[in-house]
Design an enzyme around this catalytic site. Sequence first.
Site, PDB file in Angstrom:
ATOM      1  N   ARG B  37      70.428  62.698  36.321  1.00  0.00           N
ATOM      2  CA  ARG B  37      69.447  63.634  35.758  1.00  0.00           C
ATOM      3  C   ARG B  37      69.977  64.336  34.510  1.00  0.00           C
ATOM      4  O   ARG B  37      69.230  64.626  33.574  1.00  0.00           O
ATOM      5  CB  ARG B  37      69.020  64.631  36.837  1.00  0.00           C
ATOM      6  CG  ARG B  37      68.002  64.026  37.770  1.00  0.00           C
ATOM      7  CD  ARG B  37      68.018  64.586  39.174  1.00  0.00           C
ATOM      8  NE  ARG B  37      67.091  63.829  40.013  1.00  0.00           N
ATOM      9  CZ  ARG B  37      67.379  62.651  40.558  1.00  0.00           C
ATOM     10  NH1 ARG B  37      68.559  62.095  40.371  1.00  0.00           N
ATOM     11  NH2 ARG B  37      66.475  62.020  41.292  1.00  0.00           N
ATOM     12  N   ASP B 146      47.913  80.250  45.967  1.00  0.00           N
ATOM     13  CA  ASP B 146      48.529  79.364  44.984  1.00  0.00           C
ATOM     14  C   ASP B 146      47.907  79.678  43.629  1.00  0.00           C
ATOM     15  O   ASP B 146      46.797  80.207  43.556  1.00  0.00           O
ATOM     16  CB  ASP B 146      48.283  77.891  45.350  1.00  0.00           C
ATOM     17  CG  ASP B 146      49.362  76.978  44.792  1.00  0.00           C
ATOM     18  OD1 ASP B 146      50.191  76.499  45.582  1.00  0.00           O
ATOM     19  OD2 ASP B 146      49.390  76.768  43.562  1.00  0.00           O
TER      20      ASP B 146
END
Lengths: 207, 280
Positions: B37, B146
């Site tokens: 990564r 959310d």
Amino acid sequence: MGFVKISATDISTDDQRHNDRSYLGLLDSLQSTDEMTRRWAARDLAAFPQASAALMEQLTQEPDRSVREAIFVSLTQIGDQIAVDGLITCLRSEVVNLRNDAIEAMKLMPDAVAPMMQGLLHDSDPDIRIFAVNILESLRHPKVESWLIDVITTDPHLNVCATALDLLAEVGSQQAIEPLQQLKQKFADEPFVQFAIDIALTRIQGA
Amino acid sequence: MTKQEISLEEFQKFREFFYRKTGIQFDDNKRYFVDKRLIERIEATQSDSFRNYFTTLRFQTSGEELQQLTNLMTVNETYFFREDYQFKCLVESMLPAVCANKKPGTRLRIWSIPSSSGEEPYSIAIYLIEHWPQIADWDVELISSDIDTDILQKARQGVYSPRSVQHVSPLLLDRYFKKQKSGDFQICNDLRDSVEFTRVNLSEVSDTRPYRNFDVIFCRNLLIYFDDLSRRKAAEVFYDALNPGGFVCLGHSESMSRITSLFNVKKFPEAIVYQKPEQK
């Protein structure tokens, strides 16, 4: 009994914020005898850039930790010169919590704190210089390494240099190598510093 | 550009920095995962070396690159009964502590944020029904929020892939889900009705102001995606949203102590959680 559902428009069952949320109303609430009212006022004042002076004044006399935390977050959000100057004043406080919270707040204000950093790193009080290095520890600013190199090159105080050295071991690049080698000469009689410099050099040269 | 490689010293340097910034610790056996990564981001940012990339990561004022990398280093996946030791902690430690200070007949309020597609709040509901007989004696409000209205809609529909319900036992699948022709599973209507889904932006004071009087807040694996100031603001929101003595549960790699000193660390046998101090 079991699960009950309330309307999404009625999430709060007990709204205690009856006080005026205008700027003047919030300033008034900041003086309340109820700590929760002061805390909410401190949080909501973050929306008013002109509130930093009032927040600073309250900070220095605020007895409740949770209210002080809210004030610090709001001052960080406002981030103007008054807020930065006030936080610098907190660094000189004898109250440990206030000092530490000021350091944490200043770490989050790179743009506002950067112009003051040179002055802090050359303050006459070595404790303030150490706190300034502590701020650099998490300050996201491209000049951090050069400030640290300046510290180990010019600062005569062992503890200030040792604090900067710790951080340079993490963030230092090739340009820190020569100043680190010179620091070895400056504190030739300090085995701890010699050891820490060796570690820093190994890490920098290995990376 | 030559193919990048990450040396052991660079890996260790990055690992220490990343732990300090995010609380996420990578063991030596994660070296490949981390290196892969890092190299991806070094190339994406057109940095010509780890050193230059690390400088960007460390000192970029906006913190944007650290955020990008954090997103890459974390596995953004949710499923039923994820980190269920905290649900055990809920029924065995947190709720008994909360109920001891409440009058019988008053409501218990639980806030789950972010709701994502609903796996967490529905898991809490199932866990309470299955493992907390006292639910018969208390009214429980379960609110889940959310920022993403699309995901909230999905949560309300409550339809899940077999992968999402892989940790749900056949017995519970049969009891609380209905298998669809597509092979997915839909949560039963009773449970869908037990959760109130709402849209909230944690960074917006006007959004969060009405959220108060909660006894337990689950906010897991969200704050790692926030910058430092946003984390502190979220901690302020949770503090004001909780009743005195109420609890916050964070993800396993997150620590409230690294964000604020507003909460007390509470070490229960099942989990470490964070408690708002009792009233003075």
